[in-house]
Design a protein around this motif. Structure first.
Motif, mmCIF file in Angstrom:
data_model
loop_
_atom_site.group_PDB
_atom_site.id
_atom_site.type_symbol
_atom_site.label_atom_id
_atom_site.label_comp_id
_atom_site.label_asym_id
_atom_site.label_seq_id
_atom_site.Cartn_x
_atom_site.Cartn_y
_atom_site.Cartn_z
ATOM 1 N N HIS A 56 0.834 -1.190 0.000
ATOM 2 C CA HIS A 56 0.000 0.000 0.000
ATOM 3 C C HIS A 56 0.877 1.252 0.000
ATOM 4 C CE1 HIS A 56 -3.596 2.321 0.801
ATOM 5 N NE2 HIS A 56 -3.013 2.875 1.844
ATOM 6 N N MET A 57 1.937 1.207 0.815
ATOM 7 C CA MET A 57 2.858 2.328 0.899
ATOM 8 C C MET A 57 3.647 2.476 -0.412
ATOM 9 S SD MET A 57 5.478 3.246 4.011
ATOM 10 C CE MET A 57 4.152 3.662 5.132
ATOM 11 N N ALA A 58 3.899 1.365 -1.094
ATOM 12 C CA ALA A 58 4.610 1.428 -2.370
ATOM 13 C C ALA A 58 3.804 2.217 -3.399
ATOM 14 C CB ALA A 58 4.890 0.021 -2.886
ATOM 15 N N THR A 59 2.526 1.909 -3.473
ATOM 16 C CA THR A 59 1.689 2.644 -4.418
ATOM 17 C C THR A 59 1.551 4.104 -3.989
ATOM 18 O OG1 THR A 59 -0.307 1.980 -3.218
ATOM 19 C CG2 THR A 59 0.373 0.594 -5.044
ATOM 20 N N HIS A 60 1.559 4.326 -2.670
ATOM 21 C CA HIS A 60 1.500 5.705 -2.185
ATOM 22 C C HIS A 60 2.753 6.475 -2.564
ATOM 23 C CE1 HIS A 60 -2.230 5.116 -0.436
ATOM 24 N NE2 HIS A 60 -1.911 4.854 0.815
ATOM 25 N N ALA A 61 3.893 5.801 -2.534
ATOM 26 C CA ALA A 61 5.135 6.469 -2.931
ATOM 27 C C ALA A 61 5.015 6.939 -4.377
ATOM 28 C CB ALA A 61 6.322 5.515 -2.768
ATOM 29 N N GLY A 62 4.411 6.079 -5.232
ATOM 30 C CA GLY A 62 4.199 6.482 -6.614
ATOM 31 C C GLY A 62 3.204 7.614 -6.737
ATOM 32 N N ALA A 63 2.102 7.516 -5.962
ATOM 33 C CA ALA A 63 1.072 8.563 -6.008
ATOM 34 C C ALA A 63 1.605 9.886 -5.477
ATOM 35 C CB ALA A 63 -0.141 8.120 -5.194
ATOM 36 N N LEU A 64 2.376 9.819 -4.415
ATOM 37 C CA LEU A 64 2.970 11.039 -3.866
ATOM 38 C C LEU A 64 3.988 11.623 -4.838
ATOM 39 C CD1 LEU A 64 3.408 9.852 -0.178
ATOM 40 C CD2 LEU A 64 1.899 11.669 -0.959
ATOM 41 N N GLY A 65 4.660 10.740 -5.577
ATOM 42 C CA GLY A 65 5.564 11.217 -6.615
ATOM 43 C C GLY A 65 4.808 11.965 -7.706
ATOM 44 N N ILE A 66 3.607 11.483 -8.041
ATOM 45 C CA ILE A 66 2.755 12.181 -9.006
ATOM 46 C C ILE A 66 2.389 13.559 -8.480
ATOM 47 C CG2 ILE A 66 0.473 12.189 -10.098
ATOM 48 C CD1 ILE A 66 0.661 9.146 -10.259
ATOM 49 N N ALA A 67 2.061 13.615 -7.187
ATOM 50 C CA ALA A 67 1.700 14.898 -6.568
ATOM 51 C C ALA A 67 2.867 15.878 -6.635
ATOM 52 C CB ALA A 67 1.271 14.679 -5.117
ATOM 53 N N ALA A 68 4.062 15.399 -6.305
ATOM 54 C CA ALA A 68 5.247 16.263 -6.351
ATOM 55 C C ALA A 68 5.510 16.730 -7.781
ATOM 56 C CB ALA A 68 6.461 15.515 -5.786
#
Length: 331
Positions: A56-68
């Motif tokens: 779950h955190m792995a996908t969040h890292a990707g999603a947060l990367g999209i946000a950045a």
């Protein structure tokens, strides 16, 4: 290129845009590091709750990367004239993408958790609980970092031209506004979802260790997936509304209320939509005798949410001249 402080500026980024961008980048780094630790620990201990939290955190890292990345793109193209109303909605696009990722994560956790309920596996409860607690601490720190943004006002600007034939206005009004940054909201929800799965994992692991409730580990995965799915739906709904230019009814009604008492004014068309986290655009068409875009602008000046105002005045024809097409305030 338009200057951000030009009367013709279409820079509708949130007041805390750069601050939120920095916060998001730091959280990306924290999330990525913890992701590696939790996935590795989940495989070694056999904990479904911990693995769910890690992936779950792995996908969040990707999603947060999209946000950045969205923050960087919006800032880099803030004065790019190819974007008719600026890049204030880039964050909403990123937020919608994050919501889709959240939904897929929720579905994946639910499927795997149900599979573990049907086919239980052994879990190293103690070791897994320790890693989950560390993950929770990281999530709490990340949430505190992302919740520290502030909403600031924008300076007011106005620009008005007189047309050659009659009152034919070109009118901008820029003001501060209240509103939400769906990009930072998406990042925050991702972190909260991580915190939730960490808490559920800790509860399940401790219950499994001290009470032998092995079933609680995958059961908590199902509960977490339902809550995360609900958050994903909420975020998707909010960001989609901005992307589809859904009418901001609160601001639209404020415009109607202000113009209703004005003599000889009839609103024939009204559009209000979000162009940035704290900015709304409006097109107001009114009919009446002798009205000017400038007079309407003065009436609507108190509507501080409006950052880009276009006014169209339809004046009644007089015997001294031929009927004219609607006199419009174009941007």
């Amino acid at each position: 290129m338009y200057s951000e402080h030009s009367p013709h500026s279409h820079a509708f980024l949130g007041a805390a845009h750069d601050e939120n961008a920095r916060r998001t980048l730091w959280v990306v780094i924290l999330t990525f590091v913890m992701m590696i630790v939790e996935i590795a620990a989940g495989y070694l201990t056999g904990s479904m709750a911990l693995l769910a939290d890690g992936f779950h955190m792995a996908t969040h890292a990707g999603a947060l990367g999209i946000a950045a990345g969205a923050y960087a793109f919006a800032r880099r193209n803030v004065d790019n004239q190819r974007f008719s109303f600026g890049t204030g909605k880039v964050g909403d696009l990123a937020g919608f993408a994050s919501a889709l990722i959240l939904a897929m994560v929720a579905l994946g956790i639910a499927v795997e958790s149900v599979a573990r309920l049907l086919n239980p596996t052994s879990v190293a409860f103690g070791e897994a609980a320790i890693v989950a607690i560390v993950g929770l601490i990281v999530n709490v720190v990340s949430a505190l970092m992302l919740s520290g943004g502030h909403h600031h006002g924008h300076a007011h600007h106005s620009h008005h031209h007189h047309g050659a034939a009659g009152d034919h206005g070109h009118d901008h009004a820029h003001g501060h506004a209240s509103g939400g940054d769906n990009n930072i909201r998406a990042a925050y929800i991702h972190v909260l979802a991580d915190a939730l799965t960490s808490v559920l994992a800790i509860v399940a692991l401790l219950a499994g260790r001290y009470f032998g409730w092995v079933w609680l580990d995958p059961a908590m995965g199902v509960v977490g997936s339902l809550v995360i799915g609900r958050w994903a739906y909420s975020l998707m709904k909010a960001s989609a509304a901005v992307l589809l230019d859904v009418t901001d009814e609160h601001v639209a009604q404020e415009i109607r209320d202000i113009l209703a008492p004005v003599p000889d004014v009839n609103i024939t068309d009204l559009h209000v939509w979000q162009v940035g986290p704290q900015a709304r655009a409006a097109i107001v068409s009114v009919a009446g005798n002798g009205l000017t875009a400038w007079q309407i602008r003065e009436q609507l000046w108190p509507v501080h949410e409006i950052s880009h105002l276009t006014i169209e005045c339809e004046t009644a024809p007089t015997p001294s001249r031929e009927p004219s097409v609607p006199e419009a305030a174009r941007t």
